[in-house]
Design an enzyme around this catalytic site. Structure first.
Site, PDB file in Angstrom:
ATOM      1  N   SER A  84      27.306  31.847  36.609  1.00 55.23           N
ATOM      2  CA  SER A  84      28.194  32.563  35.695  1.00 55.23           C
ATOM      3  C   SER A  84      27.788  34.037  35.636  1.00 55.23           C
ATOM      4  O   SER A  84      27.802  34.711  36.665  1.00 55.23           O
ATOM      5  CB  SER A  84      28.153  31.899  34.315  1.00 55.23           C
ATOM      6  OG  SER A  84      29.214  32.338  33.510  1.00 55.23           O
ATOM      7  N   HIS A 116      33.454  24.819  34.921  1.00 57.44           N
ATOM      8  CA  HIS A 116      32.420  25.839  34.823  1.00 57.44           C
ATOM      9  C   HIS A 116      31.074  25.221  34.452  1.00 57.44           C
ATOM     10  O   HIS A 116      30.031  25.626  34.951  1.00 57.44           O
ATOM     11  CB  HIS A 116      32.820  26.880  33.774  1.00 57.44           C
ATOM     12  CG  HIS A 116      31.929  28.075  33.747  1.00 57.44           C
ATOM     13  ND1 HIS A 116      32.018  29.094  34.677  1.00 57.44           N
ATOM     14  CD2 HIS A 116      30.923  28.424  32.916  1.00 57.44           C
ATOM     15  CE1 HIS A 116      31.112  30.013  34.411  1.00 57.44           C
ATOM     16  NE2 HIS A 116      30.430  29.629  33.354  1.00 57.44           N
TER      17      HIS A 116
END
Length: 688
Positions: free
Chosen positions: A542, A660
């Site tokens: 991320s 994610h």
């Protein structure tokens, strides 16, 4: 046909790799002008996730990655080891409502955690929601959202494939059935059930639009839900709401980035107006509330944070300080059992202190050693609270705390058969970054290990969004240490380890400090003979994926291998997709002339150069990431494969059913992690 090819890779190394070519992505230059600067993107077409050309290229990339990694000698060992360490019983921290306690539990045979409850803390386990039969590939997950005051009703969310969007249901425990009231698929920032089940406050987020606060009256159509707050706010602004335990006050938090916020309150019992408490987006305010007192953890007048309080029945009187600032940064605060608990970080280790509601210091919560502890979680009028503790060599344990006596009791201890963490040690070291700032990092390795510049080392970093990188149990660290390697976790600027000043020193125009800190860590490891570039791998995801991109483009000579997971990489366009606008206060936007300058100075995608000998890279992303657009990894993979002048591979592992964070079944997660670590073992020459 694939199996002999993979054996050739394992046997012949770089010679075989040279014979296996990655897919060729066509180059279609698109040139744009940013504030007088021409910028060309040759892989803009890969931004279209659904196009047949993109899908064909993704499939080819996965085949290429499989050809190089599927039969790595370490893969089977890593799957066995991870299965031993991960397929165990995992239990979540309990939440109390009435006499009931709610928690998650995942047994070794479960692919996903199951939601349970008990009548009384020592009562019998009852299954509430089991997501395991809900999908053949076990990518459906369930989690608690909120509870009615008496514990009869439970709001829970169902998530598919790891996407951030969920559907909210409400289960009546007495009947065992869901109520007709359902909140549709959306990315919800917060939810708060009214204790008597008359309604629910919730905050849905719409990509590129923003977050709004709504109220659903039970028994009415969702289409009739009222919007209470947020009209006119832009996509950069976040909104969350929590209802006080006495069900009188709705506290609304409005955030701009991770370091600026406003607070509003509404007296919902008396249908009062939404009233501002603090406005202006000048400082950070994190609220907790008990009865009619609102406590705010803030950095206003205190860079390391202090706690102020408002009497909500007399807001005009203003705030008074309850807990003053100290030399250690406040990490958070909660209210439980009639006490105020405050977490501080001392040299990146947790310390929890109890105070009276008026701010009198009562003492510290007992912890078993140096590590990471969660704040005690409990009800204001209950004497029982729960907290967790873990460290690099101490798996997660849950303690129940008698708040009145401050005496903890082990409620659940994570047990990992066949793993002896007593043979491992953790050491915290400090080094000087490029500008002279002292940066700490933790090193995990086998006791008695000799540093001879040959130790295979994995360096992990994040550095952003006020996130503190604290000691935590890691199967990766354990496996690496057991094989003579070193796991290193560095506390970079941009995090929250030393207060808001530490965070601000690694955001916006100062983001380069984060990359300098990380590069400084790698240089320290080499200088102190822990490892050398040919034995050093790095990992981040991320915002940490952005860090990986910056590290490999700025200092490709320092690293042998890079694990770059769900990354941001094209910083000139990130805010045009999904939740990107929410991060503009942290990074800036290329739409602004001044902010463009610093983004363009480090944006990894714009700094790939033809012919440079780049490290081996494994990019990891997937279709269901609805937070960070997977297009970043797709474009960067194609660009690096075209540009690199080395024989080291540039790989893409692209999932079609993962998001994610989370969403995979535990078996799939083990396979996924074994693949990633086999890439590291291969590149660092680790032979288990």
């Amino acid at each position: 046909m694939r199996t002999p090819l993979c054996f050739a890779v394992c046997l012949l190394g770089s010679v075989a790799i040279a014979q296996i070519k990655p897919p060729v992505a066509k180059r279609v230059p698109v040139t744009e002008v940013y504030h007088g600067v021409k910028v060309t993107d040759s892989y803009r077409w890969l931004e279209n996730q659904k196009s047949p050309e993109t899908r064909k290229w993704i499939d080819a990339e996965n085949r290429y990655t499989d050809a190089l990694l599927e039969h790595q000698p370490s893969r089977a060992y890593l799957k066995r080891k991870l299965t031993q360490m991960v397929k165990i019983e995992h239990v979540g921290m309990p939440t109390q409502r009435g006499s009931r306690f709610f928690y998650t539990r995942q047994r070794p045979q479960d692919e996903q955690p199951i939601l349970y409850y008990r009548d009384g803390l020592g009562g019998k386990d009852h299954v509430l929601i089991d997501p395991n039969p809900m999908s053949k590939d076990h990518t459906v997950t369930a989690d608690f959202v909120d509870f009615s005051d008496d514990g009869r009703y439970v709001a829970y969310q169902i998530r598919h494939g790891g996407a951030d969007e969920t559907v909210i249901h409400i289960r009546d425990i007495q009947t065992g059935k869901d109520l007709p009231d359902t909140l549709p698929l959306a990315n919800y920032w917060s939810y708060s059930l009214v204790g008597d089940m008359s309604g629910i406050y919730y905050c849905p987020h719409v990509n590129l639009v923003g977050v709004r606060l709504k109220y659903h009256k039970m028994g009415t159509p969702v289409s009739e839900d009222k919007e209470l707050f947020g009209d006119g706010l832009n996509a950069e602004i976040g909104v969350g709401a929590q209802l006080s335990e006495n069900n009188r006050w709705l506290v609304i938090s409005v955030s701009k980035g991770w370091d600026k916020s406003e607070i509003y309150v509404k007296d919902v019992k008396n249908d009062g107006p939404i009233t501002p408490v603090v406005t202006g987006f000048d400082w950070l305010y994190n609220p907790v509330i008990a009865e009619d007192t609102l406590y705010l953890v803030t950095d206003k007048d205190a860079p390391k944070k202090h706690i102020i309080a408002y009497d909500l029945n007399n807001l005009s009187a203003g705030p008074h300080e309850v807990v003053p600032a100290t030399t250690d940064s406040i990490d958070g605060a909660v209210l439980a059992g009639g006490k105020l608990f405050v977490s501080r970080l001392h040299n990146v280790n947790s310390q929890i202190t109890a105070y009276t509601p008026e701010g009198k210091r009562l003492g510290t919560v007992p912890l078993p050693g140096i590590g990471q502890a969660s704040l005690p979680s409990g009800r204001w009028k209950s004497n029982t609270a729960f907290y967790t503790f873990e460290s690099y060599t101490f798996p997660v344990c849950i303690y129940s705390l008698d708040v009145a006596s401050n005496k903890p009791k082990m409620w659940h201890q994570t047990k990992i058969p066949g793993v002896d963490t007593s043979k491992l040690t953790t050491k915290q070291v400090w080094f000087k970054s490029k500008d002279g700032t002292a940066i700490p990092m933790f090193m995990v390795y086998r006791k008695g290990l000799k540093f001879d510049s040959k130790r295979p080392t994995l360096l992990y970093g994040y550095g952003g969004f006020d996130v503190s990188e604290l000691p935590h149990f890691s199967s990766t660290a354990t496996i690496l240490a057991e094989n003579g390697g070193v796991f290193v976790d560095v506390s970079l600027r941009g995090g929250g380890e030393f207060g808001e000043a530490w965070h601000q020193a690694g955001m916006l125009g100062k983001k380069q400090n984060v990359f300098d800190d990380f590069i400084g860590a790698a240089e320290w490891l080499e200088k102190n003979k822990v490892t050398r570039p040919s034995k050093l791998a790095i990992e981040g995801g991320s915002n940490g994926g952005l860090l990986m991109g910056a590290a490999l483009t700025q200092r490709p000579d320092l690293f042998q291998a890079v694990l770059c997971e769900v990354p941001l990489l094209d910083m000139l366009r990130y805010d045009l997709f999904l939740q990107g606008p929410q991060w503009v206060p942290e990074y800036g936007s290329a739409k602004d002339p001044e902010q463009f300058k610093w983004l363009y100075a480090y944006s990894p995608y714009q700094h790939v150069k033809k012919g440079v000998q780049y490290p081996a890279v494994l990019f990891d992303t997937g279709d269901s990431d609805t937070r960070v657009a997977p297009l970043h990894a797709r474009k960067m993979t194609a660009l690096l494969q075209w540009a690199t002048g080395s024989l080291r591979p540039i790989l893409l592992h692209y999932e079609t059913t993962a998001g994610h964070s989370g969403g995979e079944s535990i078996t799939k997660a083990i396979d996924h992690r074994a693949l990633s670590l086999s890439f590291v073992f291969w590149q660092l020459g680790i032979r288990p």
